[in-house]
Design an enzyme around this catalytic site. Structure first.
Site, PDB file in Angstrom:
ATOM      1  N   SER A 253       0.870  -1.177   0.000  1.00  0.00           N
ATOM      2  CA  SER A 253       0.000   0.000   0.000  1.00  0.00           C
ATOM      3  C   SER A 253       0.900   1.219   0.000  1.00  0.00           C
ATOM      4  O   SER A 253       2.119   1.102   0.057  1.00  0.00           O
ATOM      5  CB  SER A 253      -0.865   0.006   1.256  1.00  0.00           C
ATOM      6  N   LYS A 254       0.287   2.371  -0.054  1.00  0.00           N
ATOM      7  CA  LYS A 254       1.044   3.632  -0.064  1.00  0.00           C
ATOM      8  C   LYS A 254       2.053   3.674   1.079  1.00  0.00           C
ATOM      9  O   LYS A 254       3.076   4.324   0.999  1.00  0.00           O
ATOM     10  CB  LYS A 254       0.074   4.801   0.093  1.00  0.00           C
ATOM     11  N   ARG A 255       1.714   2.990   2.151  1.00  0.00           N
ATOM     12  CA  ARG A 255       2.565   3.072   3.331  1.00  0.00           C
ATOM     13  C   ARG A 255       3.705   2.063   3.349  1.00  0.00           C
ATOM     14  O   ARG A 255       4.560   2.127   4.211  1.00  0.00           O
ATOM     15  CB  ARG A 255       1.730   2.897   4.598  1.00  0.00           C
ATOM     16  N   GLU A 265       3.272   5.991 -11.526  1.00  0.00           N
ATOM     17  CA  GLU A 265       4.494   6.487 -10.904  1.00  0.00           C
ATOM     18  C   GLU A 265       5.731   5.853 -11.542  1.00  0.00           C
ATOM     19  O   GLU A 265       6.757   6.510 -11.702  1.00  0.00           O
ATOM     20  CB  GLU A 265       4.457   6.212  -9.398  1.00  0.00           C
TER      21      GLU A 265
END
Ligand code: GLU
Length: 487
Positions: A253-255, A265
């Protein structure tokens, strides 16, 4: 074409995540390997979160990766419409059929009533299931609830307790008991079918033979199998792909640290589509001989569902960088040049409009620095030595190096000999530098090290003869003069 038909069925509710694109890739690989048909279906039943912009992004990113869809929202085809919001009348027909056959029923419970039901179950230490309140309403009771203005949902009537076996191509036989389920909603009170219902109708009507998707959907599969059964349809084969974990072993995830989670990206940083495909293919699949570097063609030829792993895969950015570096070096130079130009423009190394001469200069630079790149955006870290006045990046080390004995002789000789040369092609410079070294009373290190500091201001970098060839005579001599002032 074989009879194999697979689909990628994203929901256009956000940027396309690495996990989704891995699903798209495996689906596509399976079809291409078996000469099947790829279908792109847009699952936009979540009206609030779905947008056409996100749908566009899905198409843009799969195009970029070269994953093409034989049928779908853009390609069209005989099994359309391919967007769920355009198929509502189709779902309605099958909902009516299930209700008529007493396999589904209208449910008038309000959110508050459902909350209460959950609380009650919780208090009794039971799982929060629907208690069947509307299962057996009489015609009269229904009419009354409707008169109150309640908009009903439709619930699937869960058959008596039974085992449901998902025969998964990756996980083998996975057994579920219908006891863990309840009468689940198949149409929400706004009239829109739920994912579990729409997916079954679509996969059946689109004659999908293999449903390939993330493991997070394995737990939905028993519900879908019950619906297939209720509609008297044969279910397709299923393959649930292992989860992708971040380097900290939690769900990607983003984290999860350094990994970017959106495909865009990677595109923006100058990763190559074939490298991302190579990398993503190995997130779950492996070849029999543990080969790691593949062309897309090779992956298609080698791909098989039997070799898809059922345990989670860890997203290793360093491995991706290594692979991407390999694919950058394998790619045609012109392609890398075209990818590099926007980054160089962004950093004002080059103009927005390039003359032929400037373009050629960039080609030579990309040719020598591409060996150092993990992704193309990094090019701006390697090209300062070719633009503007030389700066000594490692000044202290340069000065120390210049103070060694015989450095004056080395740099003087280099200057003299290179000044008398007119042909600055790389081969000629290489020959000449070897010959100069041969004629000097010093070893290789005492020759190349000061020469490198003098010509690039740094202790390491691309092959020196190539740098000289790119800089040309005037700049080379200028730099040697500048260094001689420091000796
Ligand atoms: N729309 C679902 C998703 O994006 C598709 C699941 C499926 O392939 O069945 O997760």
């Amino acid at each position: 074409m074989s009879d194999i038909r697979v689909r990628f069925a994203p929901s256009p509710t956000g940027q396309i995540h690495i996990g989704n694109i891995r699903t798209a890739l495996f689906t596509w690989l399976y079809a291409r390997k078996h000469n099947g048909t790829t279908v792109l279906r847009i699952e936009d039943t979540d009206k609030k979160r779905s947008t056409t912009e996100f749908e566009e992004i899905i198409l843009q990113e799969t195009d970029w990766l070269g994953l093409d869809w034989d049928e779908g929202v853009r390609a069209g085809g005989d099994y359309g419409p391919y967007r769920q919001s355009n198929r509502l009348d189709i779902y309605e027909k099958y909902i009516e059929k299930l209700i008529e056959e007493d396999k589904a029923y209208y449910c008038y419970c309000t959110d508050e009533e459902l909350d209460e039901m959950r609380e009650e179950a919780k208090a009794k230490g039971k799982p929060p299931k629907y208690n069947g309140k509307c299962r057996n309403l009489s015609e009269e009771e229904r009419k009354q609830l409707e008169a109150e203005g309640r908009e009903p949902a439709v619930r699937f009537k869960l058959p008596e307790e039974r085992k449901i076996i998902v025969n998964d191509l990756v996980h083998g036989e996975v057994e579920f008991s219908s006891e863990v389920l309840d009468d689940f909603v198949i149409v929400k009170s706004d009239g829109i079918p739920t994912y579990n219902f729409a997916v079954v109708v679509d996969d059946h009507l689109m004659e999908i033979t293999h449903v390939i998707r993330g493991e997070d959907h394995l737990s939905n599969t028993p519900k879908q199998l019950l619906i297939y059964n209720a509609l008297d349809w044969a279910a397709p084969d299923f393959a649930h792909l292992p989860m992708i974990l971040g380097s900290d072993k939690s769900k990607l995830s983003k984290r999860s640290g350094e990994a970017y989670v959106y495909v865009s990206e990677y595109r923006k940083k100058g990763y190559l589509p074939e490298a991302l495909i190579n990398f993503l293919a190995l997130l779950g699949w492996s070849s029999a001989d543990d080969q790691e570097l593949f062309t897309v063609e090779e992956i298609i030829n080698n791909f098989s569902m039997e070799r898809v792993n059922n345990s989670p895969s860890v997203f290793d950015v360093e491995k991706l960088d290594w692979m991407n570096g390999h694919h950058i070096r394998e790619a045609k130079l012109d392609r890398i040049v075209d990818l590099a130009i926007p980054y160089l423009q962004e950093e004002d190394y080059i103009n927005d409009e390039l003359s032929d001469e400037e373009y050629d200069y960039v080609v030579q630079i990309v040719d020598v620095v591409r060996d150092s790149l993990d992704y193309v955006a990094q090019i701006t870290d390697h090209v300062d030595i070719f633009f503007g006045e030389l700066e000594y990046k490692d000044r202290q080390e340069a000065v120390e190096c210049f103070q060694q004995e015989d450095v004056d002789l080395v740099l003087e000789t280099l200057k003299e000999r290179l000044a008398s040369l007119d042909d600055y092609s790389p081969d000629v410079i290489l020959e000449e530098m070897r010959s100069i070294l041969n004629d000097l009373p010093v070893g290789g290190r005492l020759f190349y090290h000061p020469a490198r500091y003098a010509l690039t201001g740094k202790g390491s970098g691309p092959e020196l003869y190539k740098v000289v060839s790119i800089l040309g005579k005037e700049e080379t001599i200028n730099r040697l003069d500048k260094a001689l002032d420091l000796v």
